[in-house]
Design an enzyme around this catalytic site. Structure first.
Site, PDB file in Angstrom:
ATOM      1  N   THR A   1      52.060  48.696  47.077  1.00  0.00           N
ATOM      2  CA  THR A   1      51.968  47.246  47.218  1.00  0.00           C
ATOM      3  C   THR A   1      51.273  46.661  45.993  1.00  0.00           C
ATOM      4  O   THR A   1      50.386  47.295  45.426  1.00  0.00           O
ATOM      5  CB  THR A   1      51.151  46.889  48.474  1.00  0.00           C
ATOM      6  OG1 THR A   1      51.801  47.442  49.621  1.00  0.00           O
ATOM      7  CG2 THR A   1      51.026  45.382  48.664  1.00  0.00           C
ATOM      8  N   GLY A   2      51.673  45.449  45.622  1.00  0.00           N
ATOM      9  CA  GLY A   2      50.979  44.752  44.542  1.00  0.00           C
ATOM     10  C   GLY A   2      51.916  44.296  43.441  1.00  0.00           C
ATOM     11  O   GLY A   2      53.124  44.561  43.471  1.00  0.00           O
ATOM     12  N   SER A   3      51.347  43.624  42.445  1.00  0.00           N
ATOM     13  CA  SER A   3      52.166  43.001  41.402  1.00  0.00           C
ATOM     14  C   SER A   3      52.913  44.024  40.547  1.00  0.00           C
ATOM     15  O   SER A   3      54.071  43.802  40.165  1.00  0.00           O
ATOM     16  CB  SER A   3      51.293  42.112  40.515  1.00  0.00           C
ATOM     17  OG  SER A   3      50.218  42.849  39.956  1.00  0.00           O
TER      18      SER A   3
ATOM     19  N   GLY B   1      50.129  51.027  42.416  1.00  0.00           N
ATOM     20  CA  GLY B   1      49.225  50.575  41.365  1.00  0.00           C
ATOM     21  C   GLY B   1      47.783  50.885  41.716  1.00  0.00           C
ATOM     22  O   GLY B   1      47.492  51.643  42.645  1.00  0.00           O
TER      23      GLY B   1
ATOM     24  N   LYS C   1      41.501  50.824  45.127  1.00  0.00           N
ATOM     25  CA  LYS C   1      42.713  50.127  45.543  1.00  0.00           C
ATOM     26  C   LYS C   1      42.382  49.246  46.742  1.00  0.00           C
ATOM     27  O   LYS C   1      41.332  49.384  47.331  1.00  0.00           O
ATOM     28  CB  LYS C   1      43.811  51.134  45.923  1.00  0.00           C
ATOM     29  CG  LYS C   1      44.268  51.971  44.734  1.00  0.00           C
ATOM     30  CD  LYS C   1      45.264  53.061  45.086  1.00  0.00           C
ATOM     31  CE  LYS C   1      46.373  52.612  45.992  1.00  0.00           C
ATOM     32  NZ  LYS C   1      47.072  51.402  45.483  1.00  0.00           N
ATOM     33  N   GLY C   2      43.290  48.353  47.068  1.00  0.00           N
ATOM     34  CA  GLY C   2      43.098  47.531  48.254  1.00  0.00           C
ATOM     35  C   GLY C   2      42.907  46.057  47.987  1.00  0.00           C
ATOM     36  O   GLY C   2      42.626  45.292  48.906  1.00  0.00           O
ATOM     37  N   GLY C   3      43.087  45.657  46.721  1.00  0.00           N
ATOM     38  CA  GLY C   3      43.012  44.232  46.413  1.00  0.00           C
ATOM     39  C   GLY C   3      44.025  43.425  47.204  1.00  0.00           C
ATOM     40  O   GLY C   3      43.794  42.267  47.543  1.00  0.00           O
TER      41      GLY C   3
ATOM     42  N   GLU D   1      48.498  52.563  52.385  1.00  0.00           N
ATOM     43  CA  GLU D   1      48.631  53.219  51.079  1.00  0.00           C
ATOM     44  C   GLU D   1      48.018  54.615  51.113  1.00  0.00           C
ATOM     45  O   GLU D   1      48.591  55.578  50.597  1.00  0.00           O
ATOM     46  CB  GLU D   1      47.958  52.366  49.999  1.00  0.00           C
ATOM     47  CG  GLU D   1      48.695  51.064  49.703  1.00  0.00           C
ATOM     48  CD  GLU D   1      47.932  50.118  48.796  1.00  0.00           C
ATOM     49  OE1 GLU D   1      48.529  49.124  48.360  1.00  0.00           O
ATOM     50  OE2 GLU D   1      46.739  50.364  48.527  1.00  0.00           O
TER      51      GLU D   1
ATOM     52  N   LYS E   1      43.245  48.170  33.622  1.00  0.00           N
ATOM     53  CA  LYS E   1      42.729  48.815  34.839  1.00  0.00           C
ATOM     54  C   LYS E   1      41.934  50.088  34.545  1.00  0.00           C
ATOM     55  O   LYS E   1      41.292  50.638  35.436  1.00  0.00           O
ATOM     56  CB  LYS E   1      43.887  49.151  35.794  1.00  0.00           C
ATOM     57  CG  LYS E   1      44.792  47.972  36.144  1.00  0.00           C
ATOM     58  CD  LYS E   1      44.041  46.861  36.835  1.00  0.00           C
ATOM     59  CE  LYS E   1      44.953  45.806  37.434  1.00  0.00           C
ATOM     60  NZ  LYS E   1      45.777  45.079  36.469  1.00  0.00           N
TER      61      LYS E   1
END
Length: 218
Positions: A28-30, A82, A94-96, A103, A121
């Site tokens: 998940t994520g951008s 990511g 992770k987890g933003g 995940e 990062k």
């Protein structure tokens, strides 16, 4: 090269790890959004995907990629996701995006964890990015008090409910010298579902988008 272009380059580089006729674990994520777009270009070569969030599931399905329940899948060759921060040992925060529990579950099943990031990062010590903790709602205040004892400054992420129906505490002001130890300590607090430290399950391969191109770290 912009930050988004570096994310996209790392995401597309992950395609070479996708095996024909396989089910792909998707995070998940951008940066993962770019990976899903990339995966769509070879969708006829794979069986489908297992997804870590409702958001990723919707994007995968919009491309006509079959999304499987993890309980129907006995093995995954890769999980692509990511990170908000990653250290030289491939330990991550992770987890933003609040999808950390799913995940972590999918990454545990996968044979290989492929982490895709841009070069902003990479850090020497984890902790500048607040550490997300998924918490059972009724335990929020108790867990926050316990996190203070560990040296953190927990902040309730207002208005966010995870796909599992839980809440998120973001822990600020941690300099995480021993990620493995802290991951276990936090997970031992009653009421914690899991935390955003991925040290016990570190990345196997890190694809870093840089202005000079994609670097591979193992």
């Amino acid at each position: 090269m912009t930050q988004d272009e570096m994310k996209k380059a790392a995401a597309y580089a992950a395609l070479e790890y996708v095996q024909p006729d396989s089910i792909v674990g998707v995070g998940t994520g951008s940066t993962v959004t770019h990976f899903i777009d990339a995966l769509a270009t070879i969708k006829d070569l794979i069986k489908g995907a297992v997804s870590s969030s409702d958001e990723s599931t919707a994007r995968l399905q919009s491309y006509g990629i079959d999304v499987f329940d993890l309980n129907e899948v006995s093995e995954l060759s890769i999980y692509v996701d990511g990170a908000d921060e990653i250290n030289p040992y491939n330990h991550m925060i992770k987890g933003g995006g609040a999808a950390l529990t799913r995940e972590k579950i999918i990454s545990a099943v996968a044979e290989k964890f492929i982490c895709i990031v841009d070069n902003t990062k990479n850090v020497d010590i984890l902790g500048d990015f607040p550490l997300p903790i998924e918490v059972i709602p009724m335990a929020r205040s108790y867990v926050a008090r316990e996190l203070v004892k560990l040296g953190g400054d927990p902040v309730y992420r207002q208005g966010v409910v995870t796909d599992n129906g839980n809440v998120i505490l973001d822990v600020h002001n941690l300099k995480i010298a021993e990620p493995l130890k802290l991951e276990a300590q936090i997970n031992a607090i009653v009421g914690v579902v899991t935390n955003g430290l991925f040290a016990n399950r570190a990345a196997d391969v890190v694809l870093v988008g840089t202005p000079e191109g994609v670097k591979t770290l193992k």
